[in-house]
Scaffold this active site. Structure first.
Site, PDB file in Angstrom:
ATOM      1  N   ASP A 385       0.859  -1.186   0.000  1.00  0.00           N
ATOM      2  CA  ASP A 385       0.000   0.000   0.000  1.00  0.00           C
ATOM      3  C   ASP A 385       0.899   1.241   0.000  1.00  0.00           C
ATOM      4  O   ASP A 385       2.114   1.143   0.185  1.00  0.00           O
ATOM      5  CB  ASP A 385      -0.879  -0.048   1.262  1.00  0.00           C
ATOM      6  CG  ASP A 385      -1.918   1.050   1.287  1.00  0.00           C
ATOM      7  OD1 ASP A 385      -2.275   1.564   0.213  1.00  0.00           O
ATOM      8  OD2 ASP A 385      -2.370   1.401   2.400  1.00  0.00           O
ATOM      9  N   GLU A 388       2.602   4.839  -4.088  1.00  0.00           N
ATOM     10  CA  GLU A 388       2.554   5.766  -5.250  1.00  0.00           C
ATOM     11  C   GLU A 388       3.887   6.473  -5.469  1.00  0.00           C
ATOM     12  O   GLU A 388       4.194   6.758  -6.640  1.00  0.00           O
ATOM     13  CB  GLU A 388       1.421   6.785  -5.054  1.00  0.00           C
ATOM     14  CG  GLU A 388       0.037   6.201  -5.131  1.00  0.00           C
ATOM     15  CD  GLU A 388      -0.313   5.308  -3.936  1.00  0.00           C
ATOM     16  OE1 GLU A 388       0.208   5.575  -2.844  1.00  0.00           O
ATOM     17  OE2 GLU A 388      -1.068   4.353  -4.106  1.00  0.00           O
ATOM     18  N   ASP A 460      -9.031   3.779  -1.854  1.00  0.00           N
ATOM     19  CA  ASP A 460      -9.984   4.206  -0.827  1.00  0.00           C
ATOM     20  C   ASP A 460     -11.294   4.724  -1.412  1.00  0.00           C
ATOM     21  O   ASP A 460     -11.572   5.930  -1.421  1.00  0.00           O
ATOM     22  CB  ASP A 460      -9.328   5.265   0.057  1.00  0.00           C
ATOM     23  CG  ASP A 460      -8.104   4.710   0.753  1.00  0.00           C
ATOM     24  OD1 ASP A 460      -7.972   3.471   0.825  1.00  0.00           O
ATOM     25  OD2 ASP A 460      -7.268   5.501   1.220  1.00  0.00           O
TER      26      ASP A 460
HETATM   27  C1  GLC Z   1      -4.701   3.309   2.970  1.00  0.00           C
HETATM   28  C2  GLC Z   1      -5.200   2.087   2.205  1.00  0.00           C
HETATM   29  C3  GLC Z   1      -6.240   1.379   3.023  1.00  0.00           C
HETATM   30  C4  GLC Z   1      -5.638   0.989   4.370  1.00  0.00           C
HETATM   31  C5  GLC Z   1      -5.117   2.238   5.096  1.00  0.00           C
HETATM   32  C6  GLC Z   1      -4.395   1.911   6.371  1.00  0.00           C
HETATM   33  O1  GLC Z   1      -5.710   4.239   3.102  1.00  0.00           O
HETATM   34  O2  GLC Z   1      -5.688   2.424   0.937  1.00  0.00           O
HETATM   35  O3  GLC Z   1      -6.714   0.248   2.350  1.00  0.00           O
HETATM   36  O4  GLC Z   1      -6.584   0.365   5.160  1.00  0.00           O
HETATM   37  O5  GLC Z   1      -4.223   2.927   4.229  1.00  0.00           O
HETATM   38  O6  GLC Z   1      -3.296   1.105   6.142  1.00  0.00           O
END
Ligand code: GLC
Length: 795
Positions: A385, A388, A460
């Site tokens: 995650d 980017e 998200d």
């Molecule tokens: C980001 C991710 C989400 C995750 C959060 C906490 O917002 O896109 O899926 O739960 O981070 O790690």
């Protein structure tokens, strides 16, 4: 300044070099129907290095005609015409029909370092693809930016999002072409937006380096595009089951509690996630000592219950002396730096953090080595995650530097490939430690080629109906850019789903390549049982249906792995020239695999518009037939998502298990036959968990249907099928007997159900809601011999 007048040309191997007044134009014949153009000013020089491309030009034959005003290059499948004064490019297909042509004035031009190729807009030209982009299926009239962006709770028309795949397919009256712009800088695609003269693709900097695909169908272009940039590998089967995520399940009894509840309620599921709270102070490669004192024990216990765990791995490494990952990365000089050699730090979950330079092979290996600590405790799934890369405040300084495989690059060039290289590092690290077992990796960011390394989810999203439907289009669009294994957060990440919305979303998710429910910290519980019994029943129904469809779904993933055909197929793939499929709301519809038509509908209306493309379509629940090339209004309550099966096809199913990881299905393969057309399905089977298939340990078998005959072709490959019996169900037929290899056999009747009735707590709704009509479905059981089997029947 645009590419100038022709001066000279020369040929070397597959390449045609044209010198112009001020630029150099290179055409590289990659394949019979694929050409690459590299265009740069005379004062520029670029290397040939690409993160996206994995194939080299094939030695195909071409002819070259050198005329007074044109240079013409021809293969058996394509023609490229270079006008000479000035040098402009036009590409034609095998039938000598124009696919695309440079704008006569602007062609490829520069404004400073910004480089753009302008293509004349053609009559009724449509544009599809470009991956994770919001908006409709036909992108004409819109423009889009490729710049990987962390966008919490993005609006449904937001751009850019997390993943950039600068590849699109142009659809003309009766022909198609593809354009892949292989430049990782921030790029813009303008599809006749704010003008009626041209479409263009443009990058802030770097080379004009693009490929034109001249294939004769969308499927063929996808096959070539994924030949060039790679295909999704066969995932471990367990990762195709239902995945339950939460920001975050902690401490560990919460995880066990979720696992037990799934089993107690007999809702199939294979995966539970650990989001950032499993770590100690959000430090990657650590475990929180109190919340997760015994990860190995916990994972073993969960595995025993049929669950694999996927943990989040964010790139930000907390800047803290004494913390192993940080100390090592610093000592080995593997973090991203400023041009003055000092470490770049940005703020993310752990606070001020350093970022491993995933464009450096050494850093990728190091990260992969650190993963041993995770595979050693039993993990096989990883979630990349924030890659980017994201940092609070968003705008990473452009001057920060990346190793870029020794070439060196600033953030401007490296950003869009960073996430993909993190996924590469993660999947390669995992493979190294898993002794031949397939890992599962999920990523948020990526670039063209990301399909080689990871599944992708759409970040998200928000708990609204329009987000649910937009998510479907995002997945379908990703499928048009080689990214087959993709999904959205079922229920919506930000906000809170109403029970009806969750019910609809989870039914839809069952027909998404990647099927995961996830929700934000500090929001209501969002497990399938958290919305009341009715929604729980609907969830169980659709998750079960997904599990039962696993022989079909797994075969579709195999198809993706060999041809790049996505699992969720936009109708633009099979019905390219049918204008209706581009119209909203029909542009949400898709085929899940080749044979299942999914009609995504909102959660609040009872009547929905639908479009049946060419052919005949059989209602999954009732066997009612709808004629194709027709619009219709469908009635469907929240308990049943409109799903249809193509007439002239088969669906291969098994009985419902609760965990793919742990439980084997029965030895009976259900072969659902839908007569009324001709078609075939490529069935595929292997162990679902290792790479033994690469050594021939797999089984392929074609199921074809023609008129009133089903042919199960001879099984190919060394794998011994798990299935010993074929239970052949004849839909839309009441044949009391049929012939198996010429031998008459009586059929039996069964009250067959794809979904179960759901409990009814609505005192006004009598009788209980039953999404299906129970009926007598005729079937026979036959031994699953590996030899060819023919089954025929009378009407
Ligand atoms: C980001 C991710 C989400 C995750 C959060 C906490 O917002 O896109 O899926 O739960 O981070 O790690």
């Amino acid at each position: 300044m645009a590419t100038g007048a022709y001066q000279a040309h020369r040929i070397s191997g597959q390449e045609i070099h044209i010198e112009t007044d001020n630029a150099s134009v290179k055409a590289i014949i990659y394949d019979r129907d694929l050409v690459r153009f590299r265009i740069h000013r005379n004062d520029q020089d670029f290397s040939g290095f690409s993160y996206a491309v994995v194939s080299e030009a094939l030695p195909v034959h071409f002819d070259l005609e050198d005329g007074a005003s044109e240079l013409i290059v021809k293969t058996s499948h394509m023609k490229v015409v270079f006008s000479k004064f000035p040098v402009r490019i036009s590409v034609f297909n095998a039938k000598d029909e124009l696919l695309n042509a440079d704008d006569p004035a602007f062609g490829t031009s520069w404004l400073g370092n910004e480089v753009t190729t302008y293509k004349t807009i053609q009559e009724n030209e449509r544009f599809i693809g470009l991956g994770e982009k919001t908006g409709g299926l036909d992108r004409r009239g819109q423009s889009y930016v490729n710049w990987n962006t962390d966008y919490f709770g993005y609006p449904v028309d937001a751009d850019p999002l997390y993943l950039s795949t600068p590849f699109y397919i142009g659809v003309l009256e009766n022909r198609v072409y593809g354009i892949f712009f292989d430049n990782s800088h921030k790029s813009t695609f303008n599809f006749a937006c704010s003008n009626e003269r041209f479409s263009y693709f443009q990058a802030e900097d770097g080379e004009m380096n693009y490929y034109v695909f001249a294939g004769d169908s969308v499927a063929n272009i996808l096959d070539r595009y994924t030949w060039l940039t790679g295909r999704t590998e066969l995932p471990p089967k367990w990762s195709l089951g239902f995945q339950q995520c939460r920001y975050s399940y902690y401490p560990f009894p919460e995880v066990l509690n979720a696992a037990r509840t799934f089993r107690e309620k007999h809702i199939p599921a294979d995966v539970l996630y650990l989001d950032i709270h499993y770590m100690d102070a959000y430090k990657v490669f650590t475990w929180h000592p109190e919340r997760f004192p015994d990860p190995k024990g916990l994972l073993a216990q969960l595995k025993e219950m049929g669950f694999n765990v996927v943990v989040i791995l964010d790139p930000g490494v907390k800047r803290e002396q004494g913390y192993q990952a940080y100390d090592q990365g610093k000592e080995k000089n593997l973090f991203v730096k400023y041009p003055d050699g000092t470490e770049y730090n940005g703020q993310v979950w752990p606070g001020w953090s350093a970022f491993p330079d995933f464009t450096n092979e050494e850093a990728r290996k190091w990260w992969g080595e650190l993963m041993k600590g995770l595979t050693d405790v039993g993990l096989e799934g990883f979630w990349n995650d924030m890659n980017e890369p994201a940092a609070w405040g968003q705008h990473l300084p452009d001057l920060i530097e990346f190793e870029y495989e020794g070439e060196g690059a600033t953030h401007k060039k490296a950003r869009n490939v960073y996430g993909m290289q993190m996924a590469k590092s993660t999947v390669e690290g995992a493979k190294k430690h898993l002794n031949g077992r397939r890992p599962f990796v999920l990523t948020r960011a990526g670039f063209c080629g990301i399909q080689r390394y990871a599944a992708v989810w759409t970040g998200d999203n928000v708990s609204t109906d329009e987000h649910m439907l937009a998510g479907v289009r995002l997945i379908n669009s990703m499928g048009l850019t080689g990214v087959s294994f993709a999904g959205y957060d079922v229920g919506g990440f930000a906000g809170e789903a109403s029970p009806d919305l969750f019910a609809r979303w989870i039914s839809l998710g069952a027909f998404s390549p990647f099927f995961r429910s996830h929700s934000m910290v500090n929001s209501r519980d969002s497990e399938p049982w958290s919305f009341g019994e009715e929604v729980e029943d609907i969830s169980r129904n659709y998750i079960r249906l997904r599990y039962r469809l696993m022989p079909y779904i797994y075969s579709c993933f195999h198809q993706s792995a060999v041809s790049g055909m996505p699992v969720a197929r936009s109708l633009a793939i099979d019905y390219t020239y049918d204008a209706k499929v581009y119209e909203g709301p029909y542009d949400n519809q898709y085929l899940f695999g080749p044979n299942i038509l999914v009609i995504p509908v909102d959660s609040f209306s009872r009547f929905h518009k639908a479009y049946f493309p060419q052919g005949k379509w059989v209602n999954l629940y009732t066997d009612e037939v709808s004629e194709g090339t027709r619009e219709a209004v469908l009635e469907s309550g929240k308990e049943s998502l409109p799903v249809y099966v193509k007439a002239g096809s088969v669906l291969l199913m098994q009985n419902a298990v609760e965990s793919l990881l742990k439980e084997k299905s029965s030895n009976t393969l259900e072969v659902h036959v839908y007569p009324g057309g001709a078609g075939s399905f490529d069935y595929y089977e292997d162990d679902g968990e290792t790479y033994a298939y690469r050594n021939g340990n797999s089984l392929s078998r074609v199921f074809s249907i023609h008129g009133n005959e089903l042919k199960i072709h001879r099984a190919e490959g060394q794998f011994t099928s798990h299935f010993k019996t074929f239970r052949v169900y004849l839909h839309c037929s009441d044949a009391s007997s049929l012939r198996v290899n010429g031998q008459e056999q009586n059929t039996k009747a069964e009250n067959y159900r794809f979904t179960e009735p759901i409990s009814d707590f609505d005192p006004y709704h009598v009788p209980p809601k039953d999404p299906i009509q129970i009926r007598d479905l005729r079937y026979v059981d036959i031994p699953a011999s590996p030899n060819e089997i023919s089954i025929s029947w009378n009407e």
